[in-house]
Design a protein around this motif. Sequence first.
Motif, short mmCIF file in Angstrom:
data_model
loop_
_atom_site.label_atom_id
_atom_site.label_comp_id
_atom_site.label_asym_id
_atom_site.label_seq_id
_atom_site.Cartn_x
_atom_site.Cartn_y
_atom_site.Cartn_z
N THR A 200 12.82 15.36 33.61
CA THR A 200 13.09 16.13 32.40
C THR A 200 11.87 16.13 31.49
O THR A 200 11.03 15.24 31.56
CB THR A 200 14.30 15.56 31.63
N PHE A 201 11.83 17.14 30.67
CA PHE A 201 10.80 17.25 29.64
C PHE A 201 11.51 17.73 28.40
O PHE A 201 11.94 18.88 28.33
CB PHE A 201 9.70 18.22 30.06
N GLY A 202 11.68 16.82 27.43
CA GLY A 202 12.51 17.16 26.28
C GLY A 202 13.93 17.41 26.75
O GLY A 202 14.49 16.59 27.46
N ASP A 203 14.48 18.56 26.39
CA ASP A 203 15.84 18.86 26.85
C ASP A 203 15.85 19.88 27.99
O ASP A 203 16.85 20.53 28.25
CB ASP A 203 16.71 19.32 25.69
N THR A 204 14.71 20.02 28.68
CA THR A 204 14.64 20.91 29.84
C THR A 204 14.50 20.09 31.12
O THR A 204 14.10 18.93 31.09
CB THR A 204 13.44 21.88 29.75
N THR A 205 14.85 20.71 32.23
CA THR A 205 14.65 20.10 33.54
C THR A 205 13.42 20.74 34.15
O THR A 205 13.31 21.96 34.21
CB THR A 205 15.86 20.36 34.45
N ALA B 221 17.72 31.47 33.30
CA ALA B 221 17.76 30.02 33.47
C ALA B 221 16.44 29.34 33.11
O ALA B 221 16.39 28.13 32.91
CB ALA B 221 18.12 29.67 34.92
N VAL B 222 15.36 30.11 32.99
CA VAL B 222 14.03 29.54 32.80
C VAL B 222 13.63 29.55 31.31
O VAL B 222 13.63 30.59 30.66
CB VAL B 222 12.99 30.33 33.64
N ALA B 223 13.28 28.36 30.82
CA ALA B 223 12.81 28.22 29.44
C ALA B 223 11.32 28.50 29.35
O ALA B 223 10.84 29.09 28.38
CB ALA B 223 13.11 26.82 28.91
N SER C 104 18.27 23.95 28.93
CA SER C 104 18.97 22.66 28.89
C SER C 104 20.29 22.66 29.64
O SER C 104 20.72 21.63 30.13
CB SER C 104 19.19 22.23 27.44
N ASP C 105 20.95 23.80 29.76
CA ASP C 105 22.23 23.85 30.46
C ASP C 105 22.09 24.21 31.94
O ASP C 105 23.06 24.42 32.64
CB ASP C 105 23.18 24.82 29.78
N GLU C 106 20.86 24.26 32.45
CA GLU C 106 20.59 24.59 33.85
C GLU C 106 19.99 23.38 34.55
O GLU C 106 19.25 22.61 33.96
CB GLU C 106 19.60 25.76 33.95
N SER C 107 20.29 23.24 35.84
CA SER C 107 19.70 22.13 36.60
C SER C 107 19.07 22.60 37.91
O SER C 107 18.27 21.87 38.48
CB SER C 107 20.75 21.06 36.89
#
Length: 102
Positions: free
Chosen positions: A78-83, A20-22, A41-44
């Motif tokens: 958010t930062f870009g497409d990450t949470t 889950a971690v980018a 991006s698909d994780e919150s």
Amino acid sequence: MTDREAELETLAERACEYDAVADAFIAKSFTDRLLVVDLESDESEVPSGLIALFEEHGCYGANEVYDRDEADGSSAGTFGDTTRHQFVDSETRGEHQSYVVD
């Protein structure tokens, strides 16, 4: 690098092992050291095992530590497409200084 900095760097590396971690890294706020986690991006939500790991090592959600009225303990937007989520290092909280240049 202090022992604590090395421990936090290891925690960031371990966080990156979760699907889950980018990205995960260490940052500083005005007076605190933060462990920042960007989720895919698909994780919150930060995986519960990762939160438990951080708490075992004295890192707690910034919203909880700073008594922010947020839905969860760590979300920072958010930062870009990450949470992005932030965790405060409670062992060195308040020991850092930021300087303002006039």
